[in-house]
Scaffold this motif. Structure first.
Motif, PDB file in Angstrom:
ATOM      1  N   PRO A  14      -5.685  -0.279   6.188  1.00  0.00           N
ATOM      2  CA  PRO A  14      -6.606  -0.589   5.070  1.00  0.00           C
ATOM      3  C   PRO A  14      -7.575  -1.724   5.389  1.00  0.00           C
ATOM      4  CG  PRO A  14      -4.308  -0.624   4.331  1.00  0.00           C
ATOM      5  CD  PRO A  14      -4.276  -0.532   5.818  1.00  0.00           C
ATOM      6  N   THR A  58      -9.860  -3.696  -0.739  1.00  0.00           N
ATOM      7  CA  THR A  58     -11.167  -4.038  -0.138  1.00  0.00           C
ATOM      8  C   THR A  58     -11.912  -5.032  -1.029  1.00  0.00           C
ATOM      9  OG1 THR A  58     -11.319  -1.860   0.905  1.00  0.00           O
ATOM     10  CG2 THR A  58     -13.382  -3.073   0.636  1.00  0.00           C
ATOM     11  N   GLN A 100       0.145   4.335   0.552  1.00  0.00           N
ATOM     12  CA  GLN A 100      -0.081   5.245   1.677  1.00  0.00           C
ATOM     13  C   GLN A 100       0.702   4.780   2.904  1.00  0.00           C
ATOM     14  OE1 GLN A 100      -3.817   7.192   1.464  1.00  0.00           O
ATOM     15  NE2 GLN A 100      -4.041   7.183   3.674  1.00  0.00           N
ATOM     16  N   HIS A 125      -6.612   1.395  -1.749  1.00  0.00           N
ATOM     17  CA  HIS A 125      -7.296   0.792  -0.590  1.00  0.00           C
ATOM     18  C   HIS A 125      -8.610   0.131  -1.016  1.00  0.00           C
ATOM     19  CE1 HIS A 125      -5.093   3.608   2.448  1.00  0.00           C
ATOM     20  NE2 HIS A 125      -4.354   2.583   2.078  1.00  0.00           N
ATOM     21  N   GLN A 183      -7.400   7.068  -2.442  1.00  0.00           N
ATOM     22  CA  GLN A 183      -7.950   5.877  -1.774  1.00  0.00           C
ATOM     23  C   GLN A 183      -8.191   4.710  -2.733  1.00  0.00           C
ATOM     24  OE1 GLN A 183      -8.185   5.693   1.584  1.00  0.00           O
ATOM     25  NE2 GLN A 183      -7.236   7.717   1.513  1.00  0.00           N
ATOM     26  N   MET A 233       0.843  -1.212   0.000  1.00  0.00           N
ATOM     27  CA  MET A 233       0.000   0.000   0.000  1.00  0.00           C
ATOM     28  C   MET A 233       0.878   1.262   0.000  1.00  0.00           C
ATOM     29  SD  MET A 233      -3.176  -0.926  -0.025  1.00  0.00           S
ATOM     30  CE  MET A 233      -2.761  -2.315  -1.048  1.00  0.00           C
TER      31      MET A 233
END
Ligand code: TYM
Length: 326
Positions: free
Chosen positions: A127, A155, A108, A151, A148, A106
């Motif tokens: 996340p 998901t 971020q 993320h 996002q 990720m």
């Protein structure tokens, strides 16, 4: 039946123009089209150290600000993440189905963890909590800014894998990311996205900024030495400001270019200041009014909680049972 949207915002650091144009404006504008569930994700804020009483205050302020922006409790649900225990509980179940490799990828996490001396484990599993937020509510769509996107892909991956491994449990959500506004850049440095945590005093426009401060920030915003006003992505400063202007004045880029043909940055910045100040003014006024009605804000959060809690409980119970937990 209307599709359901779910989205959240962290309470710390206020709300800036990037949050507003990338996410909140869509939440507000689409309240008739979708069934909206919106959340102040105060537990996510714990991924960096917080002062508890400040966090509590900022969480209520963010809920107040969302109402001031136009989240309408008659059409949408607004609640506080920490008041629904299933978020943390589902996060645990999901974190036992996602690999460390997936989380380590990720961007971020990579960005934020390099800024911390000793990054917390919560920053790494952030996340997964976000996936739990979304999946608990059988969400169709998630309106967010471009930052996002990764993320949300995770998901979707988590949901698909769970459904495959244990049986059908979660709806697989779609991201709703706008073409423009999804990535508002910093005023002082248009090479980075506008962010709450950036240290520069002139970096971001905050929704509660007074007109004088708005004018000062825009006056100092980075442009270039070319002097013409056209939508050219290779000129990031001017491009960013023009996009903000087009979004707030609800015009197409060609209209904006025609409006400022032959004009200089000074004139453009004046017009931009005006449209930003006009957009923020009613929000700031509504915020001031609502701040004096804390009982009302608390009652909206309570109503939101009562409406969403049963949905979360049902999904969590189903996931837990599918995984073999008594
Ligand atoms: P947060 O609190 O950082 O930001 C809230 C929303 O604002 C968007 N955003 C931007 N959009 C355009 N330009 C920018 N410069 C900009 N900066 C931020 C974000 O994309 C976001 O939509 N992880 C999330 C919160 C979260 C969440 C969720 C979101 C937790 N659980 C479930 C959706 C669904 C975050 O930190 O947002």
């Amino acid at each position: 039946m209307k599709e359901r949207v779910f989205s959240g915002i962290q309470p710390t650091g206020g709300m800036h123009l990037g949050n507003y144009l990338g996410a909140i404006k869509q939440w507000v504008d689409w309240q008739d089209r979708y069934e909206g569930i919106f959340c102040v994700v105060n537990a996510h804020a714990l991924t960096t150290p917080q002062n508890p009483s400040a966090l509590q205050e900022q969480s209520l302020q963010m809920a107040t600000l969302l109402l001031a922006c136009g989240i309408d409790p008659k059409r949408s649900k607004l609640f506080m993440q920490s008041q629904v225990n299933e978020h943390g509980a589902l996060c645990w179940l999901l974190s036992c189905g996602v690999s460390m490799g997936d989380l380590a990828r990720m961007t971020q996490f990579k960005d934020k963890s390099t800024k911390e001396k000793s990054p917390l484990a919560g920053l790494f599993t952030y996340p997964v909590l976000m996936a739990a937020d979304i999946l608990l509510y059988q969400t169709d769509c998630v309106p967010v800014g471009a930052d996002q996107k990764q993320h949300l892909e995770l998901t979707r991956h988590i949901a698909l894998k769970f459904n495959r491994d244990f049986g059908e449990c979660f709806k697989v959500p779609k991201p709703l990311i706008g073409d423009v506004g999804a990535r508002v850049m910093g005023l002082d440095d248009p090479s980075v996205k506008m962010s709450k945590s950036h240290p520069g005093a002139l970096h971001a426009l905050f929704l509660l900024d007074e007109p004088d401060l708005i004018a000062k920030k825009i006056k100092k915003a980075t442009t270039d030495s070319i002097g013409t006003l056209c939508f050219d992505p290779t000129r990031p400063g001017v491009y960013n400001l023009l996009n903000i202007y087009a979004l707030l004045s609800q015009q197409e880029s060609a209209q904006v270019e025609a409006q400022f043909e032959g004009k200089g940055y000074g004139d453009f910045k004046k017009a931009l200041t005006e449209v930003v100040a006009e957009t923020f003014k009613p929000i700031r006024e509504a915020y001031t009014r609502l701040q004096a009605q804390r009982g009302y804000v608390a009652s909206i959060l309570q109503e939101g909680l009562e409406a969403v809690q049963p949905i979360a409980a049902q999904t969590y119970q189903h996931a837990k049972t599918l995984m073999g937990l008594l």
